[in-house]
Design an enzyme around this catalytic site. Structure first.
Site, short mmCIF file in Angstrom:
data_model
loop_
_atom_site.label_atom_id
_atom_site.label_comp_id
_atom_site.label_asym_id
_atom_site.label_seq_id
_atom_site.Cartn_x
_atom_site.Cartn_y
_atom_site.Cartn_z
N HIS A 164 -0.97 3.00 3.71
CA HIS A 164 -1.26 2.16 4.77
C HIS A 164 -1.30 0.75 4.22
O HIS A 164 -1.80 0.52 3.27
CB HIS A 164 -2.62 2.47 5.48
CG HIS A 164 -2.71 1.49 6.84
ND1 HIS A 164 -2.05 1.57 7.90
CD2 HIS A 164 -3.30 0.40 6.84
CE1 HIS A 164 -2.27 0.87 8.50
NE2 HIS A 164 -2.84 -0.09 7.96
N ASN A 195 8.98 3.94 -0.07
CA ASN A 195 7.87 4.79 -1.04
C ASN A 195 8.31 6.13 -1.27
O ASN A 195 7.96 6.41 -2.51
CB ASN A 195 6.80 4.90 0.05
CG ASN A 195 6.14 3.44 0.20
OD1 ASN A 195 5.19 3.32 -0.86
ND2 ASN A 195 6.07 2.74 1.24
N LEU A 254 -1.08 12.54 13.39
CA LEU A 254 -1.09 14.10 13.59
C LEU A 254 -2.48 14.52 14.28
O LEU A 254 -3.51 13.78 14.19
CB LEU A 254 -1.03 14.46 12.04
CG LEU A 254 0.29 14.25 11.51
CD1 LEU A 254 0.17 14.40 10.07
CD2 LEU A 254 1.47 15.19 11.80
N GLU A 262 2.19 -1.02 -2.87
CA GLU A 262 2.42 0.29 -2.31
C GLU A 262 3.25 1.33 -3.38
O GLU A 262 3.02 2.31 -3.64
CB GLU A 262 3.42 0.31 -1.13
CG GLU A 262 2.72 -0.13 0.22
CD GLU A 262 3.17 -0.05 1.50
OE1 GLU A 262 3.83 0.67 1.58
OE2 GLU A 262 3.34 -0.95 2.18
N ASN A 283 -1.85 9.52 2.84
CA ASN A 283 -1.06 8.63 3.55
C ASN A 283 -1.12 7.34 2.72
O ASN A 283 -2.10 6.98 2.10
CB ASN A 283 -1.52 8.18 4.89
CG ASN A 283 -0.67 7.34 5.81
OD1 ASN A 283 0.34 7.48 5.86
ND2 ASN A 283 -1.72 6.54 6.62
N GLY A 334 12.15 4.61 3.61
CA GLY A 334 11.69 5.67 2.65
C GLY A 334 11.82 4.71 1.28
O GLY A 334 12.12 5.49 0.39
N GLU A 387 4.10 -4.99 -4.82
CA GLU A 387 2.88 -5.24 -5.62
C GLU A 387 1.83 -4.26 -5.66
O GLU A 387 1.13 -4.15 -6.49
CB GLU A 387 2.30 -6.82 -5.46
CG GLU A 387 3.05 -7.73 -5.76
CD GLU A 387 2.57 -9.14 -5.40
OE1 GLU A 387 1.24 -9.24 -5.08
OE2 GLU A 387 3.25 -10.22 -5.22
C1 GAR Z 1 5.29 1.00 4.34
O1 GAR Z 1 4.76 -0.35 4.30
C2 GAR Z 1 4.05 1.83 4.81
O2 GAR Z 1 2.96 1.62 4.26
C3 GAR Z 1 3.93 1.81 6.35
O3 GAR Z 1 5.42 1.67 6.78
C4 GAR Z 1 6.19 1.23 5.72
C5 GAR Z 1 7.39 2.36 5.51
O4 GAR Z 1 8.11 1.83 4.71
N1 GAR Z 1 3.37 2.74 6.79
C6 GAR Z 1 2.64 2.76 7.97
O5 GAR Z 1 2.38 1.49 8.64
C7 GAR Z 1 1.71 3.83 8.47
N2 GAR Z 1 0.88 3.67 9.39
P1 GAR Z 1 9.26 2.97 3.67
O6 GAR Z 1 9.86 3.84 4.84
O7 GAR Z 1 10.11 1.92 3.10
O8 GAR Z 1 8.22 3.73 2.76
#
Ligand code: GAR
Length: 201
Positions: A111, A16, A95, A182, A109, A14, A180
């Site tokens: 990625h 993000n 989904l 997300e 989303n 989590g 850098e």
């Molecule tokens: C993040 O890097 C996100 O972009 C990726 O998983 C990680 C989650 O981290 N998402 C995917 O790969 C979706 N296809 P977080 O739980 O610390 O935010």
């Protein structure tokens, strides 16, 4: 004017979600409010992050429920909470078309690559960074996009590039793409999309 009630769907750590909550607290996200955080499994640390900020949480166990019941329970939860925008922040499930079409233009989303590279079914989390390093690309990054029935196939909202270093491992690259790219572009994109939704209300 009322803020756009937003649900964040999570599966893991989590970070993000944390960036989104921090942006909301700092006033950088102004048009949306995180009203609900939903995890697809027990024990996701993201739930603790939400609780620490007093945000309502729920766990819908995807493995136990199966996709159909998971999605119908999720839809009921979103309706009950008046959710207008859904944000997938490290949500590791695909989904169904029935679900995504119900919320067309309302699901975002993040990625961890520059779509259309290293994306689609099977590319998630560290696997994305392993694939980028194996291919030998010198630039990667992150993409925020709308979610439709094609995995990672919806309209792109924002992207940011990150240079790969010769000594990068999947873990070091994952961390730098988060720091850098997300954690910067996701809150910005959420604010921009929520602003548009608010204008249309
Ligand atoms: C993040 O890097 C996100 O972009 C990726 O998983 C990680 C989650 O981290 N998402 C995917 O790969 C979706 N296809 P977080 O739980 O610390 O935010």
């Amino acid at each position: 004017m009322k803020k756009v009630r937003t649900a964040v769907l999570v599966s893991g750590g989590g970070t993000n979600l944390q960036a989104i909550l921090d942006a909301e607290r700092a006033g950088k996200i102004n048009s949306a409010e995180v009203a609900l955080v939903v995890a697809d499994r027990e024990g996701a640390y993201a739930i603790q992050r939400a609780e620490a900020r007093g945000v309502k949480t729920a766990v819908l166990n995807f493995k136990e429920l199966g996709r159909e019941t998971f999605e119908s329970s999720l839809t009921a939860l979103l309706d009950e909470n008046g959710i207008e925008l859904i944000v997938l922040a490290g949500f590791m499930r695909i989904l169904s078309a029935a679900f995504t079409s119900r919320y067309e233009g309302r699901i975002l989303n993040i990625h961890p690559s520059l779509i259309p590279s290293f994306c689609g079914a099977g590319y998630y989390g560290l696997k994305v960074h392993e694939a980028a390093l194996n291919y030998g690309v010198k630039v990667t990054g992150a993409t925020v996009h709308f979610v439709n029935e094609v995995p990672d196939g919806g309209r792109i909202v924002a992207q940011k590039a990150v240079y790969i270093r010769p000594d990068d491992t999947p873990e070091s690259l994952q961390r730098r793409v988060m720091e850098e790219a997300e954690w910067i572009i996701f809150p910005e994109a959420i604010e921009s999309v929520a602003e548009d939704i608010r204008r249309l209300k």
